[in-house]
Each structure stands twice: as C-alpha cells, then as structure tokens.
Design an enzyme around this catalytic site. Structure first.
Site, PDB file in Angstrom:
ATOM      1  N   ARG A   1      -1.880  17.975   3.210  1.00  0.00           N
ATOM      2  CA  ARG A   1      -0.464  18.346   3.272  1.00  0.00           C
ATOM      3  C   ARG A   1       0.111  18.297   1.864  1.00  0.00           C
ATOM      4  O   ARG A   1      -0.568  17.910   0.916  1.00  0.00           O
ATOM      5  CB  ARG A   1       0.305  17.367   4.168  1.00  0.00           C
ATOM      6  CG  ARG A   1       0.085  15.908   3.747  1.00  0.00           C
ATOM      7  CD  ARG A   1       1.009  14.948   4.430  1.00  0.00           C
ATOM      8  NE  ARG A   1       0.623  13.559   4.276  1.00  0.00           N
ATOM      9  CZ  ARG A   1       0.824  12.807   3.215  1.00  0.00           C
ATOM     10  NH1 ARG A   1       1.394  13.332   2.147  1.00  0.00           N
ATOM     11  NH2 ARG A   1       0.455  11.538   3.180  1.00  0.00           N
TER      12      ARG A   1
ATOM     13  N   PHE B   1       9.383  -7.217  -2.143  1.00  0.00           N
ATOM     14  CA  PHE B   1       9.445  -6.028  -2.999  1.00  0.00           C
ATOM     15  C   PHE B   1      10.089  -4.842  -2.306  1.00  0.00           C
ATOM     16  O   PHE B   1      10.020  -3.725  -2.805  1.00  0.00           O
ATOM     17  CB  PHE B   1       8.050  -5.639  -3.516  1.00  0.00           C
ATOM     18  CG  PHE B   1       7.398  -6.706  -4.338  1.00  0.00           C
ATOM     19  CD1 PHE B   1       7.891  -7.047  -5.586  1.00  0.00           C
ATOM     20  CD2 PHE B   1       6.292  -7.399  -3.865  1.00  0.00           C
ATOM     21  CE1 PHE B   1       7.296  -8.045  -6.344  1.00  0.00           C
ATOM     22  CE2 PHE B   1       5.688  -8.395  -4.616  1.00  0.00           C
ATOM     23  CZ  PHE B   1       6.201  -8.717  -5.859  1.00  0.00           C
TER      24      PHE B   1
ATOM     25  N   ASN C   1       0.802  -1.216   0.000  1.00  0.00           N
ATOM     26  CA  ASN C   1       0.000   0.000   0.000  1.00  0.00           C
ATOM     27  C   ASN C   1       0.841   1.276   0.000  1.00  0.00           C
ATOM     28  O   ASN C   1       0.327   2.361   0.304  1.00  0.00           O
ATOM     29  CB  ASN C   1      -0.969   0.026   1.191  1.00  0.00           C
ATOM     30  CG  ASN C   1      -1.942  -1.129   1.153  1.00  0.00           C
ATOM     31  OD1 ASN C   1      -2.600  -1.358   0.147  1.00  0.00           O
ATOM     32  ND2 ASN C   1      -2.017  -1.883   2.241  1.00  0.00           N
TER      33      ASN C   1
ATOM     34  N   GLU D   1      -9.303   8.970   0.401  1.00  0.00           N
ATOM     35  CA  GLU D   1      -8.940   9.834   1.524  1.00  0.00           C
ATOM     36  C   GLU D   1      -8.440  11.158   0.979  1.00  0.00           C
ATOM     37  O   GLU D   1      -8.160  11.293  -0.225  1.00  0.00           O
ATOM     38  CB  GLU D   1      -7.848   9.193   2.395  1.00  0.00           C
ATOM     39  CG  GLU D   1      -6.520   8.994   1.684  1.00  0.00           C
ATOM     40  CD  GLU D   1      -5.490   8.306   2.557  1.00  0.00           C
ATOM     41  OE1 GLU D   1      -5.832   7.919   3.683  1.00  0.00           O
ATOM     42  OE2 GLU D   1      -4.343   8.166   2.099  1.00  0.00           O
TER      43      GLU D   1
END
Length: 711
Positions: free
Chosen positions: A336, A392, A279, A332
């Site tokens: 920022r 990964f 993610n 979401e």
C-alpha cells in the site's frame, strides 16, 4: 443496516462557501509541496475515484486527483460527517456509525457507495481495507479498479509467514525464526525457547506496530501472545501470530518500490524509520545517514527482486532491519501507500499517488532506475494527539479549539485531515498531521523542522510536539547515531520534557517577566490612550518575583520601547518583540537570538503557561509584596496514587482481571484498556488487597477515571 447519504449539490455548494478559508489553506499547502503532478491530458485514467479511507490520507489522495482532473468520492462514518475529507470531495457517502467495523471496514456499505456513485476505481489509502485481499476481489468482481497491487501480491505479502518464505525463495535476506503459525500459548513458549530470547511476537496479518510484542522470557511470551492475538483480531480480523528472533539495537530502514503491469520495477531509495515508540514510527527521514551507496543499492535490488517475485504492480514498501555492521534482513512488505511516503516524494520529485493511479490504469512507468535521484534531504514528524509524558505517547481526545499549521514557512509541507474545530475521538488513529520539512542538506531540513514545530499552534488536545522537538535537537539524533531503541535508551525514566539549562532558565524567566509587564501596560490603555487621565506617567521599572519549577527568582525589569532588559540572578537578559498578546505565537529576540514561544494561558493572578523550545512551562509572575504574602498560603496535598488505579488515557475496558477482596502482587495485571486499537495492560504498583472495582469489560472510560481502588 447502515444508513447511506449522498450529499446533494446544494449542500456541497454551501459547504464549499462555509469552508472557503480551509480550501485556500489547502491551496497554499499544495503550492509548497516538494513533488510535481505533471498531468498529461492525453493520458486518460479515471473519471471518478472513491477513497476508502478518512483523515489526512484521504485528503492527500484527493489533492492529486483534483490535479489530474478526477472527481472524488469520500466515505465517512456518522461522526465524520463534517470531517475535512468529506468537504474536500465532490461527493460523500455515509457508510455507518463510528466503530470502524461498522463503517470504514464495512465492505458491504462501501461497495454500495461505489455502485451509487458510479466510481470506476477505489484508492484505499493505508490501514483499514488497504491490504485486504477480499475487498480487492470484490472490487474486481464488479469491474472496479483497485488502486494497488493484485490480490495475489496482497495475499502473499500480507501474510507475514508466507511473505517470509517467498522472500527466502527470492534470495532476500530474512530474520531467523519459526516459519509456521503459532498455535497456542504453550506452543509460543516452546518456539521462543528454541529460537532463543529475545524474540518478537507479531501478527501474521499485522502492520503499523499493532499486534507486536518483544519477549525476553517465558512469562513475557505468555503475556505477549495473549495481548498480540487480541490486538490482531481487533485490528485485522486475524489473530494468527508468528515468532522470530528479535534483532537487538537495529535500525529500521525501508525501501520504496514502484512497479507496473509490464514487468518494470524501480526502487525509489530508502527511508530511515528507526525513531519509534511501541513499534510505531515517530520521526522518519530520507535518505538515511547510515547507508553507503553499495548497501543502498543492495537493499534496493533485493526489494525489487521480491516485488518481481510476486508480480507486484503499484507503490509498495519493503521494510528491513539493519544491524550495526550493515547486514540487513527482510521484515515485511506493505502492499500500500506508506504513511511516510511524503519524504520520498520530496527527494525524488515523484507524486506517488499519481504513479499508483497511472499503474492501476495500465500505463507503464515513465522512469528508469537511473532517473531516480536523491535531491536534498527530507524529514517527517508525525504529530499526534498524544501525551508524550505517558509511555512516549498515550492517546488524547478533545476538540481543536485553535489550530494553525506552519505552512507560511519555506519548504514546509503539512499533510493533515483536520482543521480548527475538528474532534479527535477514541474511535480512530490520533494522528493530527504529518509535518515534513525539506532542505538541500540534512542540517537545513532539521533547522526548518525546529522552526516549524515552534510555529505549530495546537490547542484543545494534548500533543507530542514536546517529544518531537527534543528528538530532532538531540545531539545523538543530529549525529545520526540512532537505533529503534533510541527513545528508551535516551529517556530510561520516561520522557520529561525539555530540561532547562541555566541560560534557558534565565531566557524563560526574562520572557515571562517581560510578557507580564506588557500585559500590565496594555491593561492601562484603551485605544492607545491611558484609561484614566489622572494616572501618573507610565512606569519604566519593575521589581518582580518569578516562580518556575519550584524555584523563585527576584528580577528587575526596565523598559525602552518594545525592548525589556531583565536582570535575572545577576545576569541581564534583553528581550524584544512586538508583544501582540492576541496572537497565538510570541516571536521574540532574546539576547539577539530569535525565538518563537507560545503563550498558552495567562490570568490576572500572574499564572502564565509558555511553550518554550517545544515544552510547556508553568510560570508565576508576582510583585514582591504578593510573593511575600503567598509564602503563607497552605499547599494542596497531592493525591496518594499508590492505592488507586486511574485510566491513563481515554478508551474502552477490554478485560478486568480482579474483583473486590483479591490480593494482588506488585506488577500483576489489573485490567486492559484499548485505545485506538492498541491494548494497554495496567498493573498494580504495590502488593495489596483490592478494595473496590469501578469498571467492567465493555465500558468506555475517560482519562483519569477511577478504575480500581486498593486498600
């Protein structure tokens, strides 16, 4: 009590003199970035800004501040005292020891630094305190400007539960799910069952991929709830979780928004962020290959609707999941500056940091929606100190013994906060830099990225350039056919590095042979002359044996000037180059195709490590006689790893779930290691009895340390 230190003027002068080479490198980098900071001397903003962050984002903010004539203050932990962002700033203040909760998250220490330096405003960067409403409130209470949105917007969008409800009210498409807080494990299992698997468990106050888990059944929900709540508490100080439907095989596309305090709001096009692991984004690009103008406009308008609904004022990002039918759902809003903001700057020409500073001072936006262009294409690769062959990318630590950014190449931008000699520690994010390339077309930007990755020199730590190069040259990525499942789908057994074709194998063998001969010839000379005058005329032909990936190749090498003709498996390969063995880069031409390799190591025994097409290959070059004799050498027996569990990365032990004498099943959790605020559950690879445990909760472990031994 944290120790505070303001670097004196004399120390500052000495630091500038000592690191003059770094400053010149920054100037070169600045001249190549694809955005402009147009400074209006009549537009007064701030005299001094404190950057409440570290690393590349602190350096990035400082560059714009310097262009705007604004003095900067850096904060740092004690281990970051010699960090690049500290040297770039006009002043620097130590705010505590290495752990983030005692330094970069230490609001009391940072507030003291603001008072001592007389800073008028604070730019929080991303992460740390950038989305902390309490920090913004404390700044407002002391008349210090927070360069970001107001506390209402931070609170509304920082809480994923509340933000989802607000998005619904603003007519923004949302993902189906539970709109409240998940109370406990059993509550999580019940809610997941009602929504229907698969589900996404995520931290309410989270971001950056932390505190997120996908669950496909009840057991995974229980484990995901435990690990996500622990990560959320560690990273954000808030362990609340929410659960929503997991959209399978989606794209992750986000919209950059910019709004002022006068009711104006713009969307600055999209960023495609679908290439992810755990993610967390790996490669981003702008624009997206997937969106048509109508979908782009619809997403942009919904993003602006949401920004206006919470009276947003600053730069922000609204993230969406997009399915194969171009249906998009609000994920979401990040209140920022986003990590990947440089690619938006490249295609729009706007300096987002400058815009944030202007908005924070109260100036209206200078642009209207119709002024926002899409000029060209930009791609960003996140270069990490990670081992890409482990899930990964598991973190790596160490000191950068050699470091050279490819900023000599055209239309290449490198945002970094490190230099040669910098340490990558277990305390902070392992990002080395953000490598950005820009072109008139996507194909041009991709080619520049390929060249930049080949010319990027990083020694002393394991890095993810092999994975990045494989991604951007993968046929599926080039075609634009990507989803957030790209990595597990294309590398189901894990990433193995570049897989050599027959032609690639011949190229690598021929280059290794030519390099070996060049080194031999160089060793025979001193100041251009043969070391021993009685040495016979230089050889021009060699019979060698090259070992690569358990294969052996008999090669014949002939030389004419700086060009070598190498016969490999009956095929002649022509390799030419300058053969500067002291250079970090090895530019060669192989059968008229230019390549840039890197010689990472070589020794007198013929062992050579070459970086070829991004991946490191170990090659052994031997004479025919030595090759024949080496066949009689005994082979080292590899360690049986099925009965031992070693730490795959440096980090700290969060929990140990077994003790000597316990019987564990295959797949059972043995311990949890936290690295860079990500928690990793380590499991048994077979059913066995625990023989010994060599770690305990709270201990720091290194990569390869023995944790548990099984019988």
């Amino acid at each position: 009590m944290a120790a505070y230190m303001i670097t004196s003027t004399l120390q500052r002068v000495l630091l500038v003199a000592k690191h003059a080479s770094f400053q010149s490198r920054c100037c070169v980098a600045s001249s190549r970035v694809q955005y402009s900071t147009v400074y209006d001397s009549n537009e007064k903003t701030f005299d001094k800004i404190l950057i409440a962050n570290r690393g590349e984002i602190a350096c990035r903010v400082m560059k714009t501040c310097k262009k705007m004539g604004i003095k900067t203050v850096a904060v740092h932990s004690d281990v970051d005292a010699s960090a690049v962002h500290v040297k770039m700033a006009d002043e620097a203040v130590c705010v505590g020891p290495a752990p983030t909760n005692k330094s970069y998250l230490n609001m009391d220490a940072i507030m003291d630094a603001i008072r001592k330096t007389g800073s008028q405003a604070v730019h929080p960067g991303y992460g740390f305190l950038s989305e902390n409403k309490e920090f913004a409130k404390r700044l407002a209470a002391e008349d210090v400007v927070f360069i970001g949105p107001d506390t209402h917007a931070i609170h509304a969008m920082g809480d994923k539960i509340e933000s989802k409800l607000l998005a619904k009210a603003a007519n923004v498409n949302v993902i189906p799910g539970f709109d409240g807080v998940v109370e406990n494990v059993e509550d999580a299992v019940k809610i997941a069952g009602e929504i229907g698997y698969p589900v996404m468990i995520k931290a309410s106050a989270g971001g950056g991929g932390k505190g997120m888990r996908i669950a496909w059944n009840d057991d995974e929900t229980r484990e995901g709830f435990r690990l996500s709540s622990q990560e959320a508490a560690s990273s954000f100080g808030d362990d609340r979780l929410l659960i929503e439907k997991f959209v399978n095989n989606p794209r992750h596309i986000e919209i950059q928004v910019l709004a002022d305090k006068h009711g104006n709001a713009l969307w600055l096009n999209e960023r495609e962020c679908s290439i992810q692991r755990r993610n967390q984004k790996v490669v981003e690009e702008a624009p997206s290959t997937f969106l048509d103008p109508e979908t782009r406009r619809a997403m942009g308008e919904q993003a602006v609707q949401l920004a206006k609904a919470v009276q947003y004022s600053s730069a922000g990002t609204v993230e969406f999941l997009v399915d194969s039918n171009k249906n998009f759902y609000f994920l979401e809003m990040n209140t920022r500056l986003q990590v990947e903001h440089p690619i938006t700057e490249c295609i729009t020409g706007l300096d987002l940091v400058q815009q944030m500073i202007r908005v924070a001072k109260g100036f209206p936006l200078l642009h209207k929606q119709e002024d926002i262009p899409i000029n060209g294409w930009a791609i960003e690769s996140r270069v990490y100190a990670e081992d890409p062959y482990k899930s990964f990318g598991l973190p790596s630590i160490g000191r950068l013994s050699q470091y050279q950014e490819p900023i000599n190449l055209p239309k290449v931008r490198v945002d970094s906060g490190i230099q040669e000699g910098s340490d990558i520690s277990i305390y902070y994010d392992p990002m080395i830099s953000k490598l950005v390339t820009y072109g008139a077309t996507r194909a041009e930007a991709l080619q520049r990225m390929e060249d930049a990755l080949d010319n990027y020199v990083i020694r002393g730590v394991t890095h993810n350039i092999p994975l990045l190069r494989e991604i951007i040259t993968h046929p599926r990525f080039i075609s634009g056919d990507i989803t957030t499942n790209f990595l597990p789908e294309e590398y189901p057994e894990g990433f193995k590095g570049h897989q050599l074709t027959s032609e690639g194998r011949r190229e690598l063998v021929a280059t290794a042979a030519a390099l070996y001969v060049s080194a031999q010839l160089r060793s025979q000379r001193f100041l251009g002359n043969l070391r021993v005058s009685t040495t016979p005329q230089e050889r021009r032909q060699w019979e060698l044996c090259v070992e690569l990936e358990k294969g052996s190749h008999a090669v014949a090498v002939s030389r004419s000037g700086s060009t070598f003709t190498v016969e490999v498996d009956g095929v002649k390969v022509e390799v030419s180059g300058e053969w500067n063995l002291a250079s970090a880069l090895l530019p060669v031409t192989i059968n008229r195709t230019p390549r840039v390799l890197q010689c990472l190591s070589r020794d007198a025994g013929g062992d050579i490590t070459l970086q070829y097409l991004g991946t490191q290959f170990k090659v052994r070059v031997l004479s025919q006689l030595v090759s024949t004799l080496s066949a009689h050498m005994p082979e080292k027996v590899p360690e049986d790893t099925s009965s031992i569990l070693r730490s795959p990365m440096p980090g700290s032990v969060v929990a140990v779930s077994v003790k000597p004498g316990d019987v564990v099943a295959e797949g059972q959790e043995i311990c949890v290691i936290e690295a860079m605020k990500m928690q990793n559950s380590l499991i048994a690879v077979k059913a066995a009895k625990v023989k010994s445990v060599h770690c305990k909760a709270g201990e720091t472990v290194g990569e390869g340390d023995l944790l548990v031994q099984l019988e």
